[in-house]
Scaffold this motif. Structure first.
Motif, PDB file in Angstrom:
ATOM      1  N   TYR A  27       0.852  -1.191   0.000  1.00  0.00           N
ATOM      2  CA  TYR A  27       0.000   0.000   0.000  1.00  0.00           C
ATOM      3  C   TYR A  27       0.886   1.239   0.000  1.00  0.00           C
ATOM      4  O   TYR A  27       1.966   1.231   0.571  1.00  0.00           O
ATOM      5  N   LEU A  31      -1.804   6.433   1.400  1.00  0.00           N
ATOM      6  CA  LEU A  31      -2.922   5.815   2.103  1.00  0.00           C
ATOM      7  C   LEU A  31      -2.823   6.079   3.595  1.00  0.00           C
ATOM      8  O   LEU A  31      -3.812   6.456   4.245  1.00  0.00           O
ATOM      9  N   TRP A 140      -9.564  -0.866   4.437  1.00  0.00           N
ATOM     10  CA  TRP A 140      -9.171  -0.513   3.076  1.00  0.00           C
ATOM     11  C   TRP A 140      -8.972  -1.748   2.213  1.00  0.00           C
ATOM     12  O   TRP A 140      -8.733  -2.845   2.689  1.00  0.00           O
ATOM     13  N   ASN A 142      -7.293  -2.679  -1.879  1.00  0.00           N
ATOM     14  CA  ASN A 142      -6.798  -2.393  -3.225  1.00  0.00           C
ATOM     15  C   ASN A 142      -7.869  -2.859  -4.212  1.00  0.00           C
ATOM     16  O   ASN A 142      -8.213  -4.049  -4.227  1.00  0.00           O
ATOM     17  N   VAL A 248      -7.059   2.435  -3.938  1.00  0.00           N
ATOM     18  CA  VAL A 248      -7.298   1.965  -2.585  1.00  0.00           C
ATOM     19  C   VAL A 248      -8.580   2.611  -2.092  1.00  0.00           C
ATOM     20  O   VAL A 248      -8.707   3.845  -2.075  1.00  0.00           O
TER      21      VAL A 248
END
Length: 256
Positions: A27, A31, A140, A142, A248
């Motif tokens: 990530y 983010l 979260w 992807n 994301v």
């Protein structure tokens, strides 16, 4: 053929933990900047429990941001791979529906690619229980962008061969706040963060092959699809380097 169950999908990762750890994307720093902004507090020095930690991809980044992290993971194979990859990060067995944590004991509860494997009617109240006042729940995923032609074409090929993933569609990649918390007790703020990585073709194929929709259909079916998919991708990326782009999808809710 009976459709694989939610439990089958969730457990499928344990046999592919090494593949998952080696090929799944991480990530971006943006983010975690967004998590801190929406939570109104820094991850540095915060007590964080990362639930459904898997092989520790997200956990390691949280640790790198200066958080005091405890991982929670239900799967044998994933937990073993976590310990191999991150021997210095503590991990306990458990799941988000019944967290093995004291009430009001953490500043953040995080779920990276994992909330959709819980039952939010239990995991949402559990997150609220273990969070301290002013704490934050961050979820979260992807997700595949809907404006990049090759990503869309690949998703369509997967859906034609294996069908859509109903669990992720309902409660994962879309990350709709109403579905993420059917109890209505969490006031989520949503943010999207786009990023990309360039990887060899074989890494990309191993990445998508580590998703539950492939794992539950068995090696023969997955290998046949991925062999065919390699031909499609070489036509689009003749140098054998794939630029994977991700949005994301982030949800953050804070406690009073």
């Amino acid at each position: 053929m009976t459709a694989p169950s939610h439990t089958d999908r969730a457990r499928s990762f344990n046999a592919a933990a090494a593949q998952y750890a080696a090929n799944r994307p991480s990530y971006p720093p943006a983010l975690f900047d967004a998590i801190e902004e929406l939570a109104g507090r820094s991850l540095t020095g915060a007590r964080v429990v990362d639930v459904g930690a898997g092989t520790g991809i997200g956990t390691a980044v949280l640790r790198g941001r200066g958080a005091d992290v405890l991982a929670v993971e239900p799967g044998d194979g994933m937990a073993a791979q976590f310990r191999l990859n991150h021997p210095d990060i503590p991990i306990v067995r458990g799941n988000g529906n019944a967290l093995p944590l004291a009430t009001a004991s953490v500043d953040f509860v995080t779920y990276a690619q994992a909330w959709h494997w819980t039952d939010p009617t239990h995991s949402a109240p559990e997150a609220l229980r273990v969070l301290r006042p002013g704490g934050a729940l961050a979820l979260w995923w992807n997700t595949t962008p809907l404006d990049i032609p090759w990503h869309i074409a690949q998703a369509q090929r997967i859906a034609r061969r294996f069908g859509n993933h109903p669990v992720v569609e309902q409660n994962g990649s879309g990350a709709r706040a109403a579905l993420a918390d059917p109890t209505g007790r969490l006031d989520f703020t949503r943010r999207k963060v786009r990023w990309s990585r360039r990887v060899p073709l074989d890494t990309h194929l191993a990445n998508i092959g580590s998703h539950s929709i492939f794992l539950v259909h068995g090696t023969e079916a997955s290998t046949a699809f991925l062999t065919e998919e390699k031909r499609h991708l070489l036509a689009a990326f003749p140098d054998g380097i794939i630029e994977e782009t991700y949005d994301v999808d982030l949800l953050v809710a804070t406690t009073p």
